[in-house]
Scaffold this active site. Structure first.
Site, mmCIF file in Angstrom:
data_model
loop_
_atom_site.group_PDB
_atom_site.id
_atom_site.type_symbol
_atom_site.label_atom_id
_atom_site.label_comp_id
_atom_site.label_asym_id
_atom_site.label_seq_id
_atom_site.Cartn_x
_atom_site.Cartn_y
_atom_site.Cartn_z
ATOM 1 C CD GLN A 39 -3.211 -4.444 6.719
ATOM 2 O OE1 GLN A 39 -3.103 -3.426 5.738
ATOM 3 N NE2 GLN A 39 -3.689 -5.600 6.263
ATOM 4 C CE LYS A 75 -3.769 -2.483 2.191
ATOM 5 N NZ LYS A 75 -4.393 -2.971 3.407
ATOM 6 C CG ASP A 107 -9.741 -0.148 4.548
ATOM 7 O OD1 ASP A 107 -9.472 -0.680 3.193
ATOM 8 O OD2 ASP A 107 -9.149 -0.721 5.317
#
Ligand code: NAD
Length: 285
Positions: free
Chosen positions: A96, A52, A119
């Site tokens: 994460q 990422k 997200d």
């Protein structure tokens, strides 16, 4: 049978996103910024975060990774997120997953400001997706929809069988398909006779994390098969949830693993972060 090339489309989207970032910088001086929170030392999580960060660099984004020890307190993680919520250089915040067991993941995800929730895991954005409103949509299922659109595959009226019902993959996948007027079934670990459901489907979208879960006798002729699974085979290869060699010849379209849905996820993260930066730039006017 045609392969849905997620790698090629992801590159195209990344190119568009970096052009969008340049334009935003020229018109507002703002550089899209992504903050990643990584707790513990899980090698897979570290690898994903590394990918990422590289993608952010390629797109000309600012990015910062907050690495925290496995035994960090929930309060300390929350404080860091609250700091990122207030930081004007940060447009997107990514936690994460998975987080260590002593941390309440739902609680943590709820702390992220909804306009920085790139997200799409905050209940606010989950609710907006469920009601068909614009918001942030989880990157993996959003990437699947982009891939279908690229190949002019319209799911309207099609029988779609989603295998896997997680908050990250299966549930938002089903919501997006429903919003696109598909007829949607969701199967999961407790589904009785999975084959009965997959055999009736025009489109099978599987994200269960089980190697070879979908075999050729579970797929009807000319079905479209989207393999969202990413698993490490005993010989070290990356494989999906579909028995690809046996299933592919029966399909009209299929995604490979790797090179299918995986690269799309990162491209959509960049796209969502640019969208957040554009919203923040508009708010600052
Ligand atoms: P998860 O463990 O949270 O959820 C798995 C889901 O699959 C559950 O709903 C479970 O009920 C269902 N399931 C498990 N075994 C099943 C079976 N035998 N039959 C039917 N349903 C079954 O996992 P997740 O985070 O949703 O990830 C699922 C897969 O997708 C994993 O392989 C993961 O690596 C992959 N993934 C890929 C991407 C990507 O970028 N392509 C992103 C996220 C996850």
């Amino acid at each position: 049978m045609q392969i849905l090339d997620g790698k090629a489309l992801a590159q195209k989207i990344e190119q568009k996103v970096s052009e969008g970032a340049k334009e935003l910088k020229t018109s507002t001086g703002r550089v899209p910024g992504l903050a990643v929170i990584l707790v513990g030392h899980d090698p897979a999580s570290q690898a994903y975060v590394g990918m990422k960060k590289k993608a952010c660099d390629r797109a000309g984004f600012y990015s910062v990774t907050h690495e925290m020890p496995e035994d960090i307190s929930q309060e300390a993680i929350i404080k860091t997120i609250e700091m990122m919520n207030l930081n004007p250089n940060i447009d997107g915040i990514l936690i994460q997953l998975p987080l260590p067991k002593h941390v309440d993941t739902t609680k943590i995800l709820e702390v992220v400001a909804p306009t920085k929730d790139v997200d799409g895991f905050h209940p606010y954005n989950v609710g907006r997706l469920a009601t068909g409103l614009d918001g942030f949509v989880p990157c993996t299922p959003l990437g699947v929809m982009e891939l279908l659109a690229e190949y002019n595959i319209d799911v309207k009226g099609k029988n779609c069988c989603v295998v896997g019902a997680s908050n990250i993959v299966g549930k938002p996948m089903a919501a997006l398909l429903l919003n696109a007027n598909a007829t949607v079934e969701i199967c999961h670990i407790f589904t009785d006779d999975l084959k009965k459901h997959t055999l009736a489907a025009d489109v099978i979208l599987v994200g269960a994390g089980v190697i070879n879960l979908i075999k050729d006798d579970m797929v009807k002729e000319d079905a479209i098969v989207i393999d969202i699974g990413i698993n490490r085979a005993p010989d070290g290869r990356l494989v999906g949830d579909v028995d690809y060699d046996a299933v592919a010849p029966k399909t009209s379209y299929i995604t490979p693993v790797p090179g299918g849905v995986g690269p799309m996820t990162i491209a959509m993260l960049l796209s969502n972060t640019l969208k957040a930066a554009q919203i923040h730039a508009e708010e600052a006017r």
